[in-house]
Design an enzyme around this catalytic site. Sequence first.
Site, mmCIF file in Angstrom:
data_model
loop_
_atom_site.group_PDB
_atom_site.id
_atom_site.type_symbol
_atom_site.label_atom_id
_atom_site.label_comp_id
_atom_site.label_asym_id
_atom_site.label_seq_id
_atom_site.Cartn_x
_atom_site.Cartn_y
_atom_site.Cartn_z
ATOM 1 N N HIS A 114 15.539 80.807 57.156
ATOM 2 C CA HIS A 114 13.913 81.602 57.171
ATOM 3 C C HIS A 114 14.169 82.219 55.708
ATOM 4 C CE1 HIS A 114 15.612 82.378 60.824
ATOM 5 N NE2 HIS A 114 14.985 83.294 61.571
ATOM 6 N N ASP A 145 11.375 78.971 59.156
ATOM 7 C CA ASP A 145 11.085 80.174 60.122
ATOM 8 C C ASP A 145 10.408 81.396 59.257
ATOM 9 O OD1 ASP A 145 11.584 78.460 61.879
ATOM 10 O OD2 ASP A 145 12.111 79.935 62.933
HETATM 11 ZN ZN LIG Z 1 11.134 83.714 63.649
#
Ligand SMILES: [Zn+2]
Length: 231
Positions: free
Chosen positions: A194, A48
């Site tokens: 991430h 993400d």
């Molecule tokens: Zn996010």
Amino acid sequence: MYCVIIILVFLLLLAFFVWASADVGSQVWLKTFCKVDTERKMIALTFDDGPDVMTEKVLDVLERHNAKATFFLIGSKISGREHVVQRMIEGGHAVGNHSWSHSGAFPFYNATKMSDELVRTSDAIERVTGLKPLLFRPPFGVTDPTIGKVVKRLGLKAVGWNIRSLDTIAATPRRNVADKVIGKLTPGGIILLHDRCDEADKLLEMLLNHLDSEGYACVTVDEMLQIDAYE
Ligand SMILES: [Zn+2]
């Protein structure tokens, strides 16, 4: 007595609302794909908040291990990193929508503003890749009735996770983050990572070394869930 009952009911409703909104897999406001029941040793790695400074290093590691991943992109970060997004597609990875701004206020936006964020991001991805994404990951994993309505109206497919790495807590040594994820591995799992985090590549290397040794195949979310990633 009535007063106590009313307060108790109110607190229960409040607790339900908080859980339904904060748990990406609650399935209350919208259907989210969080895992698949399978015995086949496959895992979906999801990244993400990119494209970001670490994304290319993450792509290098994925390439070395012949692993595929899914990237949920923030629309406003695509400009200047178009080549990174193109490289994702060329490498056989999938890309999805993660809102335009990733603002902390996103869950509180009205339907029009929320819809604008998602359409703008999908348009940016389509301009760069030629593909209109259907996969969407709610920022912060927070869902609510408005998000549910907008996602449904736009025909997007919400993707959550069932293994949270907590890799954004930078103070935790990456080895500990990797071990925690490894301890939760199950076939058909979706891992939240991430690519904006420092040492995202090192963490990924640790995970892939383990996944390779255990015979796991890393596949894109759409492949694992057998859903379409693009319109
Ligand atoms: Zn996010």
